[in-house]
Motif scaffolding. Structure first.
Motif, PDB file in Angstrom:
ATOM      1  N   MET A  30     -12.221  16.197   1.041  1.00 51.11           N
ATOM      2  CA  MET A  30     -12.719  14.905   0.467  1.00 51.11           C
ATOM      3  C   MET A  30     -13.885  15.274  -0.328  1.00 51.11           C
ATOM      4  O   MET A  30     -15.009  15.829  -0.051  1.00 51.11           O
ATOM      5  CB  MET A  30     -13.084  13.955   1.385  1.00 51.11           C
ATOM      6  N   ASN A  31     -14.165  14.680  -1.522  1.00 45.98           N
ATOM      7  CA  ASN A  31     -15.285  14.778  -2.431  1.00 45.98           C
ATOM      8  C   ASN A  31     -16.356  14.133  -1.810  1.00 45.98           C
ATOM      9  O   ASN A  31     -16.472  13.263  -0.997  1.00 45.98           O
ATOM     10  CB  ASN A  31     -15.178  14.580  -3.875  1.00 45.98           C
ATOM     11  N   LYS A  32     -17.783  14.600  -2.270  1.00 49.15           N
ATOM     12  CA  LYS A  32     -18.887  14.270  -1.744  1.00 49.15           C
ATOM     13  C   LYS A  32     -19.057  12.497  -1.686  1.00 49.15           C
ATOM     14  O   LYS A  32     -19.623  12.017  -0.874  1.00 49.15           O
ATOM     15  CB  LYS A  32     -19.981  14.743  -2.277  1.00 49.15           C
ATOM     16  N   THR A  33     -18.942  12.019  -3.026  1.00 45.83           N
ATOM     17  CA  THR A  33     -18.909  10.667  -2.842  1.00 45.83           C
ATOM     18  C   THR A  33     -17.858   9.855  -1.987  1.00 45.83           C
ATOM     19  O   THR A  33     -18.537   8.744  -1.256  1.00 45.83           O
ATOM     20  CB  THR A  33     -18.543  10.188  -4.685  1.00 45.83           C
ATOM     21  N   ALA A  34     -16.781  10.140  -1.883  1.00 46.03           N
ATOM     22  CA  ALA A  34     -15.861   9.732  -0.893  1.00 46.03           C
ATOM     23  C   ALA A  34     -16.347   9.802   0.527  1.00 46.03           C
ATOM     24  O   ALA A  34     -16.264   8.817   1.338  1.00 46.03           O
ATOM     25  CB  ALA A  34     -14.319  10.302  -0.887  1.00 46.03           C
ATOM     26  N   THR A  35     -17.202  10.919   0.980  1.00 46.94           N
ATOM     27  CA  THR A  35     -17.659  11.323   2.069  1.00 46.94           C
ATOM     28  C   THR A  35     -18.701  10.563   2.593  1.00 46.94           C
ATOM     29  O   THR A  35     -18.665   9.912   3.639  1.00 46.94           O
ATOM     30  CB  THR A  35     -17.985  12.807   2.243  1.00 46.94           C
ATOM     31  N   ARG A  36     -19.439  10.277   1.499  1.00 52.64           N
ATOM     32  CA  ARG A  36     -20.800   9.362   1.707  1.00 52.64           C
ATOM     33  C   ARG A  36     -20.028   7.827   1.959  1.00 52.64           C
ATOM     34  O   ARG A  36     -20.644   7.086   2.891  1.00 52.64           O
ATOM     35  CB  ARG A  36     -21.693   9.363   0.558  1.00 52.64           C
ATOM     36  N   PHE A  37     -19.027   7.253   1.252  1.00 52.89           N
ATOM     37  CA  PHE A  37     -18.543   6.082   1.612  1.00 52.89           C
ATOM     38  C   PHE A  37     -17.877   5.990   2.618  1.00 52.89           C
ATOM     39  O   PHE A  37     -17.951   5.083   3.441  1.00 52.89           O
ATOM     40  CB  PHE A  37     -17.614   5.751   0.318  1.00 52.89           C
ATOM     41  N   ALA A  38     -17.164   7.027   3.263  1.00 48.48           N
ATOM     42  CA  ALA A  38     -16.511   6.801   4.561  1.00 48.48           C
ATOM     43  C   ALA A  38     -17.516   6.900   5.583  1.00 48.48           C
ATOM     44  O   ALA A  38     -17.218   6.369   6.639  1.00 48.48           O
ATOM     45  CB  ALA A  38     -15.590   8.343   4.739  1.00 48.48           C
ATOM     46  N   ASP A  39     -18.645   7.750   5.554  1.00 51.60           N
ATOM     47  CA  ASP A  39     -19.721   7.754   6.548  1.00 51.60           C
ATOM     48  C   ASP A  39     -20.259   6.309   6.607  1.00 51.60           C
ATOM     49  O   ASP A  39     -20.774   5.854   7.395  1.00 51.60           O
ATOM     50  CB  ASP A  39     -20.616   8.742   6.061  1.00 51.60           C
ATOM     51  N   CYS A  40     -20.388   5.526   5.351  1.00 51.90           N
ATOM     52  CA  CYS A  40     -21.146   4.278   5.233  1.00 51.90           C
ATOM     53  C   CYS A  40     -20.360   3.247   6.131  1.00 51.90           C
ATOM     54  O   CYS A  40     -20.706   2.488   6.724  1.00 51.90           O
ATOM     55  CB  CYS A  40     -21.287   3.732   3.946  1.00 51.90           C
ATOM     56  N   LEU A  41     -18.896   3.237   5.999  1.00 58.60           N
ATOM     57  CA  LEU A  41     -18.028   2.361   6.692  1.00 58.60           C
ATOM     58  C   LEU A  41     -17.953   2.630   8.023  1.00 58.60           C
ATOM     59  O   LEU A  41     -18.035   1.697   8.845  1.00 58.60           O
ATOM     60  CB  LEU A  41     -16.727   2.570   6.261  1.00 58.60           C
ATOM     61  N   GLN A  42     -18.047   3.964   8.484  1.00 56.23           N
ATOM     62  CA  GLN A  42     -18.074   4.188   9.882  1.00 56.23           C
ATOM     63  C   GLN A  42     -19.676   3.758  10.418  1.00 56.23           C
ATOM     64  O   GLN A  42     -19.711   3.081  11.641  1.00 56.23           O
ATOM     65  CB  GLN A  42     -18.001   5.856  10.190  1.00 56.23           C
ATOM     66  N   ALA A  43     -20.629   3.811  10.004  1.00 55.53           N
ATOM     67  CA  ALA A  43     -22.014   3.549  10.148  1.00 55.53           C
ATOM     68  C   ALA A  43     -22.163   2.115  10.478  1.00 55.53           C
ATOM     69  O   ALA A  43     -22.602   1.461  11.246  1.00 55.53           O
ATOM     70  CB  ALA A  43     -23.068   4.027   9.297  1.00 55.53           C
ATOM     71  N   LYS A  44     -21.590   1.161   9.592  1.00 55.25           N
ATOM     72  CA  LYS A  44     -21.331  -0.236   9.442  1.00 55.25           C
ATOM     73  C   LYS A  44     -20.244  -0.765  10.391  1.00 55.25           C
ATOM     74  O   LYS A  44     -20.039  -1.755  10.642  1.00 55.25           O
ATOM     75  CB  LYS A  44     -21.156  -0.632   8.163  1.00 55.25           C
ATOM     76  N   MET A  45     -19.351   0.248  11.120  1.00 52.37           N
ATOM     77  CA  MET A  45     -18.251  -0.117  11.812  1.00 52.37           C
ATOM     78  C   MET A  45     -17.327  -1.300  11.195  1.00 52.37           C
ATOM     79  O   MET A  45     -17.253  -2.265  11.728  1.00 52.37           O
ATOM     80  CB  MET A  45     -18.619  -0.776  13.346  1.00 52.37           C
ATOM     81  N   PHE A  46     -17.284  -1.371   9.809  1.00 49.08           N
ATOM     82  CA  PHE A  46     -16.424  -2.053   8.991  1.00 49.08           C
ATOM     83  C   PHE A  46     -15.103  -1.851   9.335  1.00 49.08           C
ATOM     84  O   PHE A  46     -14.456  -1.067   9.163  1.00 49.08           O
ATOM     85  CB  PHE A  46     -16.807  -1.765   7.650  1.00 49.08           C
ATOM     86  N   PRO A  47     -14.415  -2.874   9.516  1.00 52.81           N
ATOM     87  CA  PRO A  47     -12.863  -3.058   9.730  1.00 52.81           C
ATOM     88  C   PRO A  47     -11.994  -2.988   8.802  1.00 52.81           C
ATOM     89  O   PRO A  47     -11.202  -3.540   8.526  1.00 52.81           O
ATOM     90  CB  PRO A  47     -12.856  -4.444  10.605  1.00 52.81           C
ATOM     91  N   MET A  48     -12.102  -1.861   8.249  1.00 52.31           N
ATOM     92  CA  MET A  48     -11.145  -1.375   7.146  1.00 52.31           C
ATOM     93  C   MET A  48     -10.650  -0.335   7.554  1.00 52.31           C
ATOM     94  O   MET A  48     -11.119   0.942   7.244  1.00 52.31           O
ATOM     95  CB  MET A  48     -12.149  -1.236   5.586  1.00 52.31           C
ATOM     96  N   HIS A  49      -9.440  -0.049   7.689  1.00 48.29           N
ATOM     97  CA  HIS A  49      -8.583   1.207   8.116  1.00 48.29           C
ATOM     98  C   HIS A  49      -8.058   1.584   6.803  1.00 48.29           C
ATOM     99  O   HIS A  49      -7.205   0.910   6.247  1.00 48.29           O
ATOM    100  CB  HIS A  49      -7.426   0.748   9.116  1.00 48.29           C
ATOM    101  N   ILE A  50      -8.205   2.986   6.652  1.00 51.77           N
ATOM    102  CA  ILE A  50      -7.690   3.746   5.684  1.00 51.77           C
ATOM    103  C   ILE A  50      -6.276   3.747   5.979  1.00 51.77           C
ATOM    104  O   ILE A  50      -5.787   4.242   6.972  1.00 51.77           O
ATOM    105  CB  ILE A  50      -8.441   4.966   5.339  1.00 51.77           C
TER     106      ILE A  50
END
Length: 139
Positions: free
Chosen positions: A1-21
Motif C-alpha cells: 500500500m502506498n504512503k498516502t493510502a496508508t495514512r488514510f487507512a490509519d486515519c480511518l482506524q484512529a477515528k473508528m470510522f464505520p467504512m469497511h473496505i
C-alpha cells in the motif's frame, strides 16, 4: 500500500470510522480502495484512488442515483448543471451506466495527509446527502 493510502487507512482506524473496505487494488504506486456506503436510502460505492505517480487522490461516489431508461435526460442535465454551478466541488455527472456519480480530485505537491483525504470525503458525502433527494426525482 502506498504512503498516502496508508495514512488514510490509519486515519480511518484512529477515528473508528464505520467504512469497511470491500476491495483494495495495488499496482506500483497506485492503491485503490472501494467501500460500500449508504447515502440516505441509496446504496453507493466509494472509490478512492491514491496515485502517487500522478500526485493526486481521486474520490468517486458511484451510483448516487441510478437513472431509468425513460427519464428525461434534458431535465437531469439541467439539474446537474444547476448543482455543479452551486458547488465548487465535487462535480456531478451521468456515467456510461446511466448513473449519477460524484467526483473530486485532490492534487498535491509532496504529500497529503490522511486527515485531509478523510475531511474531503466527509464533505463530499455531505454534498451528496444534500442533493440526493432532488436527484432521486429523476430515477
Amino acid at each position: 500500500m502506498n504512503k498516502t493510502a496508508t495514512r488514510f487507512a490509519d486515519c480511518l482506524q484512529a477515528k473508528m470510522f464505520p467504512m469497511h473496505i470491500i476491495k483494495v487494488k495495488e499496482d506500483g504506486n497506485d492503491t485503490v480502495f472501494a467501500f460500500g456506503q449508504k447515502i440516505k436510502d441509496n446504496e453507493v460505492t466509494i472509490i478512492i484512488d491514491f496515485d502517487e505517480d500522478s500526485k493526486c487522490v481521486d474520490l468517486t461516489i458511484l451510483d448516487l442515483v441510478k437513472l431509468s431508461g425513460n427519464c428525461d435526460k434534458k431535465k437531469v442535465y439541467e439539474k446537474l448543471n444547476e448543482i455543479n454551478s452551486s458547488y465548487r466541488f465535487p462535480k456531478f455527472h451521468v456515467n456510461e451506466e446511466n448513473s449519477i456519480i460524484s467526483q473530486i480530485t485532490i492534487p498535491y505537491e509532496s504529500e497529503v495527509s490522511g486527515e485531509m483525504v478523510f475531511d474531503m470525503l466527509r464533505s463530499m458525502m455531505t454534498f451528496c446527502h444534500n442533493v440526493v433527494d432532488d436527484l432521486n426525482k429523476y430515477r
